[in-house]
Scaffold this active site. Structure first.
Site, PDB file in Angstrom:
ATOM      1  CB  SER A 146      -0.926  -0.054   1.213  1.00  0.00           C
ATOM      2  OG  SER A 146      -1.789   1.054   1.215  1.00  0.00           O
ATOM      3  CE1 TYR A 160       0.917   4.875  -5.616  1.00  0.00           C
ATOM      4  CE2 TYR A 160       0.846   6.246  -3.645  1.00  0.00           C
ATOM      5  CZ  TYR A 160       1.370   5.174  -4.344  1.00  0.00           C
ATOM      6  OH  TYR A 160       2.359   4.405  -3.770  1.00  0.00           O
TER       7      TYR A 160
HETATM    8  N1  LIG Z   1       8.993   4.325  -3.377  1.00  0.00           N
HETATM    9  C1  LIG Z   1       8.173   4.819  -2.449  1.00  0.00           C
HETATM   10  O1  LIG Z   1       8.479   5.833  -1.802  1.00  0.00           O
HETATM   11  C2  LIG Z   1       6.860   4.140  -2.158  1.00  0.00           C
HETATM   12  C3  LIG Z   1       6.119   4.612  -1.068  1.00  0.00           C
HETATM   13  C4  LIG Z   1       4.904   4.013  -0.762  1.00  0.00           C
HETATM   14  C5  LIG Z   1       4.446   2.958  -1.535  1.00  0.00           C
HETATM   15  N2  LIG Z   1       5.176   2.519  -2.587  1.00  0.00           N
HETATM   16  C6  LIG Z   1       4.638   1.386  -3.369  1.00  0.00           C
HETATM   17  O2  LIG Z   1       5.623   0.374  -3.448  1.00  0.00           O
HETATM   18  C7  LIG Z   1       5.434  -0.377  -4.649  1.00  0.00           C
HETATM   19  C8  LIG Z   1       6.737  -0.468  -5.410  1.00  0.00           C
HETATM   20  O3  LIG Z   1       7.143   0.846  -5.758  1.00  0.00           O
HETATM   21  P1  LIG Z   1       8.652   1.237  -6.121  1.00  0.00           P
HETATM   22  O4  LIG Z   1       8.942   2.468  -5.410  1.00  0.00           O
HETATM   23  O5  LIG Z   1       9.533   0.064  -5.980  1.00  0.00           O
HETATM   24  O6  LIG Z   1       8.448   1.614  -7.674  1.00  0.00           O
HETATM   25  P2  LIG Z   1       9.359   1.365  -8.965  1.00  0.00           P
HETATM   26  O7  LIG Z   1      10.793   1.280  -8.610  1.00  0.00           O
HETATM   27  O8  LIG Z   1       8.873   2.383  -9.946  1.00  0.00           O
HETATM   28  O9  LIG Z   1       8.887  -0.092  -9.445  1.00  0.00           O
HETATM   29  C9  LIG Z   1       7.585  -0.282  -9.891  1.00  0.00           C
HETATM   30  C10 LIG Z   1       7.410  -1.704 -10.373  1.00  0.00           C
HETATM   31  O10 LIG Z   1       6.063  -1.847 -10.837  1.00  0.00           O
HETATM   32  C11 LIG Z   1       6.074  -2.347 -12.165  1.00  0.00           C
HETATM   33  N3  LIG Z   1       5.001  -1.781 -12.970  1.00  0.00           N
HETATM   34  C12 LIG Z   1       4.685  -0.474 -13.117  1.00  0.00           C
HETATM   35  N4  LIG Z   1       3.673  -0.357 -14.016  1.00  0.00           N
HETATM   36  C13 LIG Z   1       3.346  -1.609 -14.410  1.00  0.00           C
HETATM   37  C14 LIG Z   1       2.397  -2.139 -15.320  1.00  0.00           C
HETATM   38  N5  LIG Z   1       1.567  -1.365 -16.033  1.00  0.00           N
HETATM   39  N6  LIG Z   1       2.357  -3.466 -15.499  1.00  0.00           N
HETATM   40  C15 LIG Z   1       3.201  -4.277 -14.814  1.00  0.00           C
HETATM   41  N7  LIG Z   1       4.121  -3.843 -13.948  1.00  0.00           N
HETATM   42  C16 LIG Z   1       4.195  -2.507 -13.757  1.00  0.00           C
HETATM   43  C17 LIG Z   1       7.418  -1.938 -12.755  1.00  0.00           C
HETATM   44  O11 LIG Z   1       7.765  -2.822 -13.798  1.00  0.00           O
HETATM   45  P3  LIG Z   1       8.775  -2.357 -14.987  1.00  0.00           P
HETATM   46  O12 LIG Z   1      10.077  -2.042 -14.299  1.00  0.00           O
HETATM   47  O13 LIG Z   1       8.870  -3.538 -15.868  1.00  0.00           O
HETATM   48  O14 LIG Z   1       8.131  -1.160 -15.608  1.00  0.00           O
HETATM   49  C18 LIG Z   1       8.322  -2.062 -11.530  1.00  0.00           C
HETATM   50  O15 LIG Z   1       8.787  -3.378 -11.404  1.00  0.00           O
HETATM   51  C19 LIG Z   1       4.303   0.324  -5.417  1.00  0.00           C
HETATM   52  O16 LIG Z   1       3.083  -0.326  -5.202  1.00  0.00           O
HETATM   53  C20 LIG Z   1       4.291   1.712  -4.803  1.00  0.00           C
HETATM   54  O17 LIG Z   1       3.014   2.317  -4.924  1.00  0.00           O
HETATM   55  C21 LIG Z   1       6.368   3.084  -2.924  1.00  0.00           C
END
Ligand SMILES: NC(=O)c1ccc[n+]([C@@H]2O[C@H](COP(=O)([O-])OP(=O)(O)OC[C@H]3O[C@@H](n4cnc5c(N)ncnc54)[C@H](OP(=O)(O)O)[C@@H]3O)[C@@H](O)[C@H]2O)c1
Length: 253
Positions: A146, A160
Site C-alpha cells: 500500500s 493514487y
Molecule cells: N517508493 C516509495 O516511496 C513508495 C512509497 C509508498 C508505496 N510505494 C509502493 O511500493 C510499490 C513499489 O514501488 P517502487 O517504489 O519500488 O516503484 P518502482 O521502482 O517504480 O517499481 C515499480 C514496479 O512496478 C512495475 N510496474 C509499473 N507499471 C506496471 C504495469 N503497467 N504493469 C506491470 N508492472 C508494472 C514496474 O515494472 P517495470 O520495471 O517492468 O516497468 C516495476 O517493477 C508500489 O506499489 C508503490 O506504490 C512506494
C-alpha cells in the site's frame, strides 16, 4: 534451511525497486520466486541472475498489468513455469507490489490518468487475487503493498491514494474470507523509499525537508520494506492477518 524453503512466491513489479528487494529476501529464505516486470527487460533478468548466483531459484514472467488481460497472462506464464519446475501450479505467497504514481492534485487528473492509476494499483491486484485463489495453497500469504497516502492526506496523490485505500479495504475483507483456509492477507505500507518512483537527491533542500518528517532521520531503502515483507511471508507472522503495517521509519508521526 530458510524460513520459506519449498514455498513458491509471485512478486509483481519485482524488476526493480521495492519489488526487487522483496524478491531477493524471499529467495534468500528459500522460496522459488517468480520475478515479474511489465515487459521483458534486462533488469528482470538481472534479478533472476542475482538470485541464482546466491544459490536461490527464480524465473522471470512479464505482463502489462494496466490492461484487462494482464493478470490472466501473468498467471498463464506462472502456471507453465511451475508445472515444469514443480509439477503443479500451486502458489504460497502472492505479493501485489507493482504500482505507478503521478503526483497531481485533483484538478489536474485526466480520465486516462485516473484509469491507469486505478488499473495498475487496484484493479490488477484485485483480479490477480481473484484468479490466484484456486492456486494459493492453504496456509498461504497475500501481501499487498500500500502507501502512507491511503491514510495520511497528501493532496498531490489525488488518484493514487484512493487506489491504495481500496487495496487496504480489500486486504481486510479477504483476511476474513480466507481465514478458514489459514491464508493471511496483510498490507505493508512503505513511507518514502528511495526507488525510481520516489528518487530524492541526497543533500538537496527537498531531501532535508522530507528527512525532517521522519523520526529515524533518513529516507527508507527498499531492503527496509522487503525485510518486513519477508517476516509477514514467514510462519513467524502466522497470527497476523487483516493488518496494514506501516514501514516508514516513523514518517509524519
Ligand atoms: N517508493 C516509495 O516511496 C513508495 C512509497 C509508498 C508505496 N510505494 C509502493 O511500493 C510499490 C513499489 O514501488 P517502487 O517504489 O519500488 O516503484 P518502482 O521502482 O517504480 O517499481 C515499480 C514496479 O512496478 C512495475 N510496474 C509499473 N507499471 C506496471 C504495469 N503497467 N504493469 C506491470 N508492472 C508494472 C514496474 O515494472 P517495470 O520495471 O517492468 O516497468 C516495476 O517493477 C508500489 O506499489 C508503490 O506504490 C512506494
Amino acid at each position: 534451511m530458510g524460513k520459506l524453503s519449498e514455498k513458491v512466491a509471485l512478486v509483481t513489479g519485482s524488476s526493480q525497486g521495492i519489488g526487487r528487494a522483496i524478491a531477493l529476501v524471499l529467495a534468500r529464505e528459500g522460496a522459488l520466486v517468480l520475478v515479474h516486470g511489465r515487459q521483458a527487460s534486462a533488469q528482470a533478468a538481472e534479478v533472476v541472475r542475482e538470485i541464482e548466483a546466491g544459490g536461490g531459484a527464480a524465473a522471470a514472467v512479464f505482463a502489462d498489468l494496466q490492461g484487462d488481460d494482464g493478470p490472466t497472462e501473468l498467471l498463464q506464464q506462472t502456471d507453465a513455469i511451475l508445472a515444469q519446475r514443480r509439477g503443479d501450479t500451486g502458489l504460497d505467497i502472492l505479493v501485489n507490489n507493482a504500482g505507478v504514481v503521478r503526483r497531481e492534485t485533483i484538478e489536474c487528473v485526466t480520465h486516462a490518468e485516473f484509469d491507469r492509476t486505478i488499473a495498475v494499483n487496484l484493479r490488477a491486484p484485485f483480479f490477480l487475487i481473484q484468479q490466484s485463489l484456486a492456486r494459493l495453497r492453504d496456509g498461504g500469504r497475500i501481501i499487498n503493498i500500500s502507501s502512507m497516502g491511503a491514510r495520511a492526506a497528501f493532496p498531490s496523490m489525488a488518484a493514487y491514494a484512493p487506489a491504495k485505500a481500496g487495496i487496504e479495504a480489500l486486504t481486510r475483507l479477504l483476511a476474513v474470507q480466507l481465514g478458514s483456509r489459514g491464508i493471511t492477507v496483510n498490507a505493508v505500507s512503505p513511507g518514502l523509499t528511495d526507488t525510481a518512483m520516489n528518487r530524492v537527491k541526497p543533500g538537496t533542500p527537498a531531501a532535508e525537508q522530507v528527512i525532517a518528517t521522519i523520526a529515524l532521520g533518513r529516507i527508507g531503502q527498499p531492503a527496509d520494506i522487503a525485510d518486513v515483507v519477508g517476516f509477514v511471508a514467514s510462519d513467524d507472522a502466522r497470527w497476523i492477518t487483516g493488518q496494514c503495517i506501516e514501514v516508514s521509519g516513523g514518517q509524519s508521526l
